[in-house]
Design an enzyme around this catalytic site. Sequence first.
Site, short mmCIF file in Angstrom:
data_model
loop_
_atom_site.label_atom_id
_atom_site.label_comp_id
_atom_site.label_asym_id
_atom_site.label_seq_id
_atom_site.Cartn_x
_atom_site.Cartn_y
_atom_site.Cartn_z
N LYS A 1 0.82 -1.20 0.00
CA LYS A 1 0.00 0.00 0.00
C LYS A 1 0.87 1.27 0.00
CE LYS A 1 -3.85 -2.32 2.42
NZ LYS A 1 -4.65 -2.35 3.68
N TYR B 1 -12.42 -2.93 -3.08
CA TYR B 1 -12.91 -2.97 -1.70
C TYR B 1 -14.44 -2.93 -1.63
CZ TYR B 1 -8.26 -2.52 0.44
OH TYR B 1 -6.97 -2.76 0.89
N ASN C 1 -1.82 -0.11 7.52
CA ASN C 1 -1.32 -1.47 7.80
C ASN C 1 -0.54 -2.09 6.65
OD1 ASN C 1 -3.43 -2.08 6.12
ND2 ASN C 1 -4.56 -3.35 7.59
N HIS D 1 -1.95 -5.52 1.49
CA HIS D 1 -3.17 -6.29 1.24
C HIS D 1 -2.78 -7.67 0.73
CE1 HIS D 1 -7.05 -7.56 -0.44
NE2 HIS D 1 -6.32 -8.01 -1.46
N GLU E 1 -9.29 -10.89 -7.75
CA GLU E 1 -8.42 -9.72 -7.58
C GLU E 1 -7.28 -9.72 -8.59
OE1 GLU E 1 -9.36 -9.34 -2.76
OE2 GLU E 1 -7.34 -9.91 -3.43
P1 IDP Z 1 -7.41 -7.26 5.52
O1 IDP Z 1 -6.63 -6.18 4.78
O2 IDP Z 1 -6.60 -7.84 6.65
O3 IDP Z 1 -7.97 -8.32 4.61
P2 IDP Z 1 -10.13 -6.22 5.74
O4 IDP Z 1 -11.05 -6.50 6.88
O5 IDP Z 1 -10.42 -6.88 4.45
O6 IDP Z 1 -8.64 -6.53 6.24
O7 IDP Z 1 -10.11 -4.64 5.56
C1 IDP Z 1 -9.50 -4.07 4.41
C2 IDP Z 1 -8.66 -2.89 4.84
O8 IDP Z 1 -9.54 -1.87 5.34
C3 IDP Z 1 -7.70 -3.15 5.98
O9 IDP Z 1 -6.48 -3.71 5.56
C4 IDP Z 1 -7.50 -1.77 6.54
O10 IDP Z 1 -6.61 -1.01 5.71
C5 IDP Z 1 -8.89 -1.17 6.39
N1 IDP Z 1 -9.70 -1.36 7.60
C6 IDP Z 1 -10.37 -2.46 8.00
N2 IDP Z 1 -11.01 -2.27 9.15
C7 IDP Z 1 -10.76 -0.99 9.49
C8 IDP Z 1 -11.13 -0.18 10.60
O11 IDP Z 1 -11.85 -0.60 11.51
N3 IDP Z 1 -10.67 1.11 10.61
C9 IDP Z 1 -9.89 1.61 9.61
N4 IDP Z 1 -9.49 0.88 8.56
C10 IDP Z 1 -9.91 -0.40 8.49
MG MG Z 2 -9.48 -8.25 3.19
#
Ligand code: IDP
Ligand code: MG
Length: 149
Positions: free
Chosen positions: A9, A49, A112, A115, A126
Site C-alpha cells: 500500500k 474494496y 497497515n 493487502h 483480484e
Molecule cells: P485485511 O486487509 O486484513 O484483509 P479487511 O477487513 O479486508 O482486512 O479490511 C480491508 C482494509 O480496510 C484493511 O487492511 C484496513 O486497511 C482497512 N480497515 C479495515 N477495518 C478498518 C477499521 O476498523 N478502521 C480503519 N481501517 C480499516
Molecule cells: Mg481483506
Amino acid sequence: MERSLIILKPDAVQRGLIGPILTRIEQRGLRIVGMKLIQIDEALARRHYAVHEGKPFFDSLISYITSGPVLVLVVTGANVIEIVRSMVGATNPVKAAPGTIRGDFALEIGRNLIHASDSPENGEMEVNLFFRAEELVDMRRSADQWIYE
Ligand code: IDP
Ligand code: MG
C-alpha cells in the site's frame, strides 16, 4: 494452484519498505509471476474494496489506497493464500504477531502496509481485476525442486 494478489500500500512505498517486504516474500520461496508499480484510481479502489462499501472506514480506506503509488504483485503456488495471510498478520497491527509484516512494521489499522487475498476465489477475482493475462509470466524456476518436494 492458488494465486494471491498482494498490494504494498502507499505507506509501504512511501516508507521505503518495498525491499524489506519483497525480501520476505522471496526468502519464503514464494513464486512471483507478476509485479507493477501503479497508482490505484477511485473506480478501481471501489471495485477492489466493494465488500467494505457502507462501513464507517470505507471512505478513508479509499483515500488511503489511492493516496500514492502502490506495488501490486501476484504470487502463485499450493496454499499461497493461507501462507501469505499468515506472513501479513492480523488486520489490526496492534493484534498482529511479531514476525508478521504488520506485526513488525505497522502500528495502526488505517496504515497497515499490505493487502493479501483472503480466499482462492477472491485471489482469482483480484488478480483479474489488477492484471491482464499478458502481464503475468509463466515462470519455471530451477530452485523449485529445492522448495517443493
Ligand atoms: P485485511 O486487509 O486484513 O484483509 P479487511 O477487513 O479486508 O482486512 O479490511 C480491508 C482494509 O480496510 C484493511 O487492511 C484496513 O486497511 C482497512 N480497515 C479495515 N477495518 C478498518 C477499521 O476498523 N478502521 C480503519 N481501517 C480499516
Ligand atoms: Mg481483506
